[in-house]
Design a protein around this motif. Sequence first.
Motif, PDB file in Angstrom:
ATOM      1  N   PRO A  37      -6.207   7.849   5.406  1.00 56.91           N
ATOM      2  CA  PRO A  37      -5.005   7.243   4.819  1.00 56.91           C
ATOM      3  C   PRO A  37      -4.086   6.684   5.905  1.00 56.91           C
ATOM      4  O   PRO A  37      -3.969   7.251   6.994  1.00 56.91           O
ATOM      5  CB  PRO A  37      -4.355   8.419   4.077  1.00 56.91           C
ATOM      6  N   GLY A  38      -3.430   5.578   5.612  1.00 55.42           N
ATOM      7  CA  GLY A  38      -2.496   4.997   6.555  1.00 55.42           C
ATOM      8  C   GLY A  38      -1.135   5.656   6.468  1.00 55.42           C
ATOM      9  O   GLY A  38      -0.795   6.289   5.460  1.00 55.42           O
ATOM     10  N   ASP A  39      -0.352   5.528   7.535  1.00 58.79           N
ATOM     11  CA  ASP A  39       1.027   5.992   7.500  1.00 58.79           C
ATOM     12  C   ASP A  39       1.883   5.044   6.668  1.00 58.79           C
ATOM     13  O   ASP A  39       2.893   5.448   6.096  1.00 58.79           O
ATOM     14  CB  ASP A  39       1.589   6.088   8.918  1.00 58.79           C
ATOM     15  N   GLN A  40       1.477   3.769   6.651  1.00 64.26           N
ATOM     16  CA  GLN A  40       2.129   2.763   5.807  1.00 64.26           C
ATOM     17  C   GLN A  40       1.016   1.905   5.206  1.00 64.26           C
ATOM     18  O   GLN A  40       0.050   1.576   5.894  1.00 64.26           O
ATOM     19  CB  GLN A  40       3.078   1.882   6.625  1.00 64.26           C
ATOM     20  N   GLU A  41       1.148   1.533   3.928  1.00 65.75           N
ATOM     21  CA  GLU A  41       0.089   0.770   3.266  1.00 65.75           C
ATOM     22  C   GLU A  41       0.662  -0.261   2.303  1.00 65.75           C
ATOM     23  O   GLU A  41       1.724  -0.062   1.710  1.00 65.75           O
ATOM     24  CB  GLU A  41      -0.860   1.697   2.491  1.00 65.75           C
ATOM     25  N   ILE A  42      -0.057  -1.358   2.162  1.00 71.13           N
ATOM     26  CA  ILE A  42       0.190  -2.345   1.114  1.00 71.13           C
ATOM     27  C   ILE A  42      -1.135  -2.544   0.392  1.00 71.13           C
ATOM     28  O   ILE A  42      -2.145  -2.875   1.014  1.00 71.13           O
ATOM     29  CB  ILE A  42       0.682  -3.691   1.685  1.00 71.13           C
TER      30      ILE A  42
END
Length: 271
Positions: A97-102
């Motif tokens: 999982p990313g720390d921030q995602e779009i």
Amino acid sequence: MITLLLLLSTVAGFAGTPRNWSQVFEVKVRHEFYQNDDVISKPVNSWQSLFSVAFFDRDLNLSKDCVLYKVPGEEAGILKLKTVPESRSCEDFIFTPGDQEIRDVKALRFAVTETELTVTLTRLDRKVEKWNVVFQKKVSKGEPALFMSSARYKEPGIIMLAPGRSGVEAPKPEEGGKAVLCHDVSDECTEQKPSTCSQCPSGWYEVPNGCAEGPKYCGVQQCGKKGEPACRRGMRYQKVRKKFECRIDSSFAYCAPGLSVECDGNKAYCR
């Protein structure tokens, strides 16, 4: 409930340029197949590590954001950022999982130059978001590089000037207004006289002429400004070729935005 909302706000997306990117000083490990401003469309449904951006965190540790992208196919694309230590490979985090995602990305492209990074993404609702990141100067200490201007080496990384003040000392002129030549290197890259630049009271600067070492004059480095010598590109770049002909290929030097390299013989100036 509060924890869940914070998690959703982090994963669902982020408006504007990502956090930490105001301190980015370079792009590292760029994907070799994607060219500047190409829309990334292949291979569909695959995760790709596009590039990483390096910066110093609040504790002055060297970190980087891995920019990972699932190329759109049957479903919309996903762009995610993962902050990791600079020494780690982004490939290790491509499926985490990313720390921030779009998650609703329809199209994505990016471009990297020597001074900035641009990322443009289009969402499924056709809204376009563009991030412009100007690279910061990396703070470092060490010995001056070979052939580096003595004045350039001594200058601080940032100089705050009062309006209307110059902040740099003009080269000492000879009669007739000519700068003092302290190391004569011809356009054929041969030394005409031994260097006396160590005797210059205010240091010296180099006029790049396509050779590994160009002629030098007494004075303070002001390369890249209008009417001044152009700035030499890095020595690693220069090693690609031993000699450049200014009128044929002036890529060995550069000027400030809005100015262009002009050749005086084989010497490069900014006009």
